[in-house]
Scaffold this motif. Structure first.
Motif, PDB file in Angstrom:
ATOM      1  N   VAL A  34      37.000  53.536  24.779  1.00 37.34           N
ATOM      2  CA  VAL A  34      37.810  53.440  26.027  1.00 37.34           C
ATOM      3  C   VAL A  34      38.702  55.106  26.220  1.00 37.34           C
ATOM      4  O   VAL A  34      39.386  55.295  25.651  1.00 37.34           O
ATOM      5  CB  VAL A  34      39.185  52.319  26.186  1.00 37.34           C
ATOM      6  N   THR A  35      38.297  55.498  27.728  1.00 37.93           N
ATOM      7  CA  THR A  35      39.618  56.727  27.699  1.00 37.93           C
ATOM      8  C   THR A  35      39.358  56.163  29.258  1.00 37.93           C
ATOM      9  O   THR A  35      39.585  54.823  29.573  1.00 37.93           O
ATOM     10  CB  THR A  35      38.110  58.256  28.141  1.00 37.93           C
ATOM     11  N   ASP A  36      40.811  56.759  30.224  1.00 37.19           N
ATOM     12  CA  ASP A  36      40.804  56.672  31.134  1.00 37.19           C
ATOM     13  C   ASP A  36      40.841  57.567  32.451  1.00 37.19           C
ATOM     14  O   ASP A  36      39.766  59.309  32.001  1.00 37.19           O
ATOM     15  CB  ASP A  36      42.095  56.031  31.282  1.00 37.19           C
ATOM     16  N   ILE A  37      41.089  57.872  33.677  1.00 42.15           N
ATOM     17  CA  ILE A  37      41.030  58.768  34.648  1.00 42.15           C
ATOM     18  C   ILE A  37      41.564  60.237  34.781  1.00 42.15           C
ATOM     19  O   ILE A  37      41.250  61.028  35.017  1.00 42.15           O
ATOM     20  CB  ILE A  37      41.301  57.939  35.854  1.00 42.15           C
ATOM     21  N   TYR A  48      29.342  52.201  24.544  1.00 44.60           N
ATOM     22  CA  TYR A  48      29.560  51.883  26.033  1.00 44.60           C
ATOM     23  C   TYR A  48      31.322  53.292  26.411  1.00 44.60           C
ATOM     24  O   TYR A  48      31.612  52.604  25.965  1.00 44.60           O
ATOM     25  CB  TYR A  48      29.456  50.606  26.717  1.00 44.60           C
ATOM     26  N   ILE A  49      30.752  53.887  26.617  1.00 45.90           N
ATOM     27  CA  ILE A  49      32.163  54.951  27.174  1.00 45.90           C
ATOM     28  C   ILE A  49      32.473  54.221  28.397  1.00 45.90           C
ATOM     29  O   ILE A  49      31.883  53.737  29.892  1.00 45.90           O
ATOM     30  CB  ILE A  49      31.587  55.966  27.988  1.00 45.90           C
ATOM     31  N   LEU A  50      34.444  53.763  28.654  1.00 43.68           N
ATOM     32  CA  LEU A  50      34.588  52.675  29.771  1.00 43.68           C
ATOM     33  C   LEU A  50      35.831  53.811  29.864  1.00 43.68           C
ATOM     34  O   LEU A  50      36.841  53.845  29.929  1.00 43.68           O
ATOM     35  CB  LEU A  50      35.213  51.528  28.855  1.00 43.68           C
ATOM     36  N   VAL A  51      35.645  54.307  31.315  1.00 40.72           N
ATOM     37  CA  VAL A  51      36.535  54.859  32.107  1.00 40.72           C
ATOM     38  C   VAL A  51      37.195  53.881  32.697  1.00 40.72           C
ATOM     39  O   VAL A  51      37.388  53.630  33.788  1.00 40.72           O
ATOM     40  CB  VAL A  51      36.394  56.036  32.661  1.00 40.72           C
ATOM     41  N   ASN A  52      39.601  54.590  32.133  1.00 40.20           N
ATOM     42  CA  ASN A  52      39.727  52.605  32.527  1.00 40.20           C
ATOM     43  C   ASN A  52      40.485  53.398  33.732  1.00 40.20           C
ATOM     44  O   ASN A  52      40.811  54.464  33.848  1.00 40.20           O
ATOM     45  CB  ASN A  52      40.408  52.380  31.294  1.00 40.20           C
ATOM     46  N   LYS A  53      41.449  52.753  34.243  1.00 37.85           N
ATOM     47  CA  LYS A  53      43.046  53.420  35.544  1.00 37.85           C
ATOM     48  C   LYS A  53      42.153  53.208  36.438  1.00 37.85           C
ATOM     49  O   LYS A  53      42.930  54.528  37.081  1.00 37.85           O
ATOM     50  CB  LYS A  53      43.780  53.939  34.694  1.00 37.85           C
ATOM     51  N   ILE A  54      40.941  53.544  37.071  1.00 39.19           N
ATOM     52  CA  ILE A  54      39.735  53.753  37.815  1.00 39.19           C
ATOM     53  C   ILE A  54      40.982  53.233  38.925  1.00 39.19           C
ATOM     54  O   ILE A  54      39.850  53.721  40.587  1.00 39.19           O
ATOM     55  CB  ILE A  54      38.457  54.079  38.110  1.00 39.19           C
ATOM     56  N   ASP A  55      41.866  51.560  39.058  1.00 40.76           N
ATOM     57  CA  ASP A  55      42.572  52.159  40.331  1.00 40.76           C
ATOM     58  C   ASP A  55      43.329  53.117  41.120  1.00 40.76           C
ATOM     59  O   ASP A  55      43.802  52.937  42.257  1.00 40.76           O
ATOM     60  CB  ASP A  55      42.822  50.682  39.805  1.00 40.76           C
ATOM     61  N   GLN A  56      43.866  53.441  39.977  1.00 42.07           N
ATOM     62  CA  GLN A  56      44.185  54.649  39.401  1.00 42.07           C
ATOM     63  C   GLN A  56      43.963  56.046  40.308  1.00 42.07           C
ATOM     64  O   GLN A  56      45.352  57.376  40.332  1.00 42.07           O
ATOM     65  CB  GLN A  56      45.500  54.808  38.435  1.00 42.07           C
ATOM     66  N   ALA A  57      42.700  56.097  40.907  1.00 42.30           N
ATOM     67  CA  ALA A  57      42.017  57.116  41.450  1.00 42.30           C
ATOM     68  C   ALA A  57      41.346  56.720  43.287  1.00 42.30           C
ATOM     69  O   ALA A  57      41.117  55.873  42.486  1.00 42.30           O
ATOM     70  CB  ALA A  57      41.366  57.759  40.522  1.00 42.30           C
ATOM     71  N   ASP A  58      41.735  57.703  43.032  1.00 44.51           N
ATOM     72  CA  ASP A  58      39.518  58.036  44.497  1.00 44.51           C
ATOM     73  C   ASP A  58      38.618  57.876  44.153  1.00 44.51           C
ATOM     74  O   ASP A  58      38.001  58.296  42.691  1.00 44.51           O
ATOM     75  CB  ASP A  58      39.953  58.585  45.789  1.00 44.51           C
ATOM     76  N   GLN A  59      37.654  57.605  44.502  1.00 43.35           N
ATOM     77  CA  GLN A  59      36.483  57.809  44.261  1.00 43.35           C
ATOM     78  C   GLN A  59      35.943  58.549  44.007  1.00 43.35           C
ATOM     79  O   GLN A  59      35.090  59.094  42.852  1.00 43.35           O
ATOM     80  CB  GLN A  59      34.887  57.610  45.690  1.00 43.35           C
ATOM     81  N   ALA A  60      36.214  60.283  44.837  1.00 37.64           N
ATOM     82  CA  ALA A  60      35.336  61.446  44.123  1.00 37.64           C
ATOM     83  C   ALA A  60      36.026  61.561  42.446  1.00 37.64           C
ATOM     84  O   ALA A  60      35.063  61.847  41.801  1.00 37.64           O
ATOM     85  CB  ALA A  60      36.316  62.278  44.609  1.00 37.64           C
ATOM     86  N   GLU A  61      37.612  61.595  42.169  1.00 36.15           N
ATOM     87  CA  GLU A  61      37.963  61.660  40.878  1.00 36.15           C
ATOM     88  C   GLU A  61      37.119  60.941  40.122  1.00 36.15           C
ATOM     89  O   GLU A  61      36.638  61.330  38.993  1.00 36.15           O
ATOM     90  CB  GLU A  61      39.652  60.720  40.660  1.00 36.15           C
ATOM     91  N   ILE A  68      36.600  51.118  35.164  1.00 33.77           N
ATOM     92  CA  ILE A  68      36.994  50.013  33.927  1.00 33.77           C
ATOM     93  C   ILE A  68      37.901  49.603  34.812  1.00 33.77           C
ATOM     94  O   ILE A  68      38.914  51.277  35.431  1.00 33.77           O
ATOM     95  CB  ILE A  68      36.789  49.439  33.215  1.00 33.77           C
ATOM     96  N   SER A  69      38.835  48.594  35.460  1.00 32.78           N
ATOM     97  CA  SER A  69      39.828  48.311  35.428  1.00 32.78           C
ATOM     98  C   SER A  69      40.887  47.691  34.445  1.00 32.78           C
ATOM     99  O   SER A  69      40.256  46.851  34.694  1.00 32.78           O
ATOM    100  CB  SER A  69      40.879  48.545  36.906  1.00 32.78           C
ATOM    101  N   ALA A  70      40.905  47.396  33.077  1.00 26.66           N
ATOM    102  CA  ALA A  70      41.061  46.478  32.414  1.00 26.66           C
ATOM    103  C   ALA A  70      42.260  45.980  32.881  1.00 26.66           C
ATOM    104  O   ALA A  70      42.861  44.268  33.250  1.00 26.66           O
ATOM    105  CB  ALA A  70      41.142  46.831  31.145  1.00 26.66           C
ATOM    106  N   LEU A  71      43.064  46.484  34.034  1.00 25.58           N
ATOM    107  CA  LEU A  71      44.385  45.297  34.199  1.00 25.58           C
ATOM    108  C   LEU A  71      44.513  44.179  34.945  1.00 25.58           C
ATOM    109  O   LEU A  71      45.006  43.071  35.296  1.00 25.58           O
ATOM    110  CB  LEU A  71      45.351  46.356  34.423  1.00 25.58           C
ATOM    111  N   ASN A  72      43.445  44.236  35.665  1.00 29.86           N
ATOM    112  CA  ASN A  72      42.559  43.999  37.219  1.00 29.86           C
ATOM    113  C   ASN A  72      41.434  42.746  36.994  1.00 29.86           C
ATOM    114  O   ASN A  72      41.256  43.067  38.380  1.00 29.86           O
ATOM    115  CB  ASN A  72      42.250  45.401  38.558  1.00 29.86           C
ATOM    116  N   ALA A  73      41.025  43.899  35.601  1.00 28.40           N
ATOM    117  CA  ALA A  73      39.961  43.272  35.149  1.00 28.40           C
ATOM    118  C   ALA A  73      38.535  43.552  35.932  1.00 28.40           C
ATOM    119  O   ALA A  73      38.188  42.462  36.216  1.00 28.40           O
ATOM    120  CB  ALA A  73      39.644  41.316  35.027  1.00 28.40           C
ATOM    121  N   PHE A  74      39.066  44.825  36.446  1.00 26.36           N
ATOM    122  CA  PHE A  74      37.422  44.922  37.233  1.00 26.36           C
ATOM    123  C   PHE A  74      36.633  45.307  36.125  1.00 26.36           C
ATOM    124  O   PHE A  74      37.130  46.378  35.323  1.00 26.36           O
ATOM    125  CB  PHE A  74      37.761  46.276  38.697  1.00 26.36           C
TER     126      PHE A  74
END
Length: 298
Positions: free
Chosen positions: A96-99, A121-134, A155-161
């Motif tokens: 797990v990493t993040d944006i 599996y590399i999970l890029v978390n907190k995508i709800d805090q970034a735009d599509q390009a990022e 993924i967004s673990a907080l939003n279960a996305f």
């Protein structure tokens, strides 16, 4: 004719990553229970906590591990030992990493580059805090950094996305194997452990600076009757000044910790809880191997 039963899959899924990237939030979302404490402060998780998800034809044993750090003292060394032991017996690795962050020079990334037999599996978390390009740039970055990874997923673990997809991929990657634990078990930790963690979580949320990191919680008594659980817990700190901070003026701060923790315990155990809290000093316990053994780190 009855269809052939599905083969039973079982195995260990290790969740690793730096502090504060959302590993505990992810495990709680995957298991469907709040097993790991979650706060906004880094290094909240200190132990390796197993969360067991059972189905008729599978058993996923998740390991939530401490955040990857450069050790500064014995407690940190013990925490990192939990991380590396989880990698050794993993059937699947969720990194797990993040944006926001980069990991490219970290020893654990170098180790993952050399991992060829275990799906990663590399999970890029907190995508709800970034735009599509990022998000797309970060996914591309990790594909370049770890080309041997099985997949890189937003993924967004907080939003279960994206967590359902993670669950499905982890399940498909497990070996065919009988269950490792009884099917009615949710975790490998006893109830005492979770009672202590709930107190520790409230300390992390209520106090600032060094106090949460200098605190450890030990359950001295856990007595369960039909209608109530009686718990006596001791909060250990490293210095007398920290003891005064934990207790607060007229004991108000400690009372608040006790109230919050008791409410959390009653939700978790589904039973009335009577909680007594005490504060003691155990000087420099984070560097004391005897104390670390007693608190379950060695």
């Amino acid at each position: 004719m009855n269809p052939e039963p599905k083969p039973h899959r079982a195995g260990f899924v290790s969740i690793i990553g730096k502090p504060n990237v959302g590993k505990s939030t992810l495990m709680n979302a995957l298991v469907g229970e709040r097993l790991s404490i979650v706060t906004s402060k880094a290094q909240t998780t200190r132990h390796r906590i197993l969360g067991i998800l059972n189905g008729d034809d599978f058993q996923l044993v998740y390991s939530d591990t401490p955040g990857i750090i450069q050790p500064k003292y014995e407690l940190h060394n013990a925490m990192m030992a939990f991380v590396y032991s989880s990698l050794e017996d993993a059937d699947v690795i969720l990194f797990v990493t993040d944006i926001y962050e980069k990991h490219d020079e970290e020893p654990v990334v170098e180790r993952l580059r050399k991992t060829v037999d275990t799906p990663i599996y590399i999970l890029v978390n907190k995508i709800d805090q970034a735009d599509q390009a990022e998000v797309e740039a970060k996914l591309a970055y990790w594909k370049e950094q770890l080309p041997n990874a099985t997949d890189v997923l937003p993924i967004s673990a907080l939003n279960a996305f994206g967590t359902e997809r993670v669950l499905q991929l982890a399940l498909e990657s497990l070996p065919i194997h009988p269950p490792y634990y009884p099917k009615d078990e949710l975790t490998d930790k006893p109830e005492r452990f979770f009672a202590a963690e709930m107190v520790r979580e409230k300390i992390f949320k209520l106090y600032k600076k060094e106090v949460p990191y200098s605190s450890e919680v030990e359950i001295e008594e856990f007595k369960e009757d039909d209608d109530i659980i009686r718990i006596r817990a001791v909060i250990y700190v490293e210095r007398n000044s920290q003891k005064g901070i934990i207790i607060g003026a007229k004991g108000e701060a400690l009372k608040k910790v006790g109230t919050w923790a008791r409410e959390e315990m009653e939700k978790f155990f589904q039973k009335k809880v009577f909680l007594e809290l005490f504060v003691k000093v155990n000087e420099n316990w984070r560097t004391d191997s005897k104390a670390l053994t007693r608190f379950g780190y060695q």
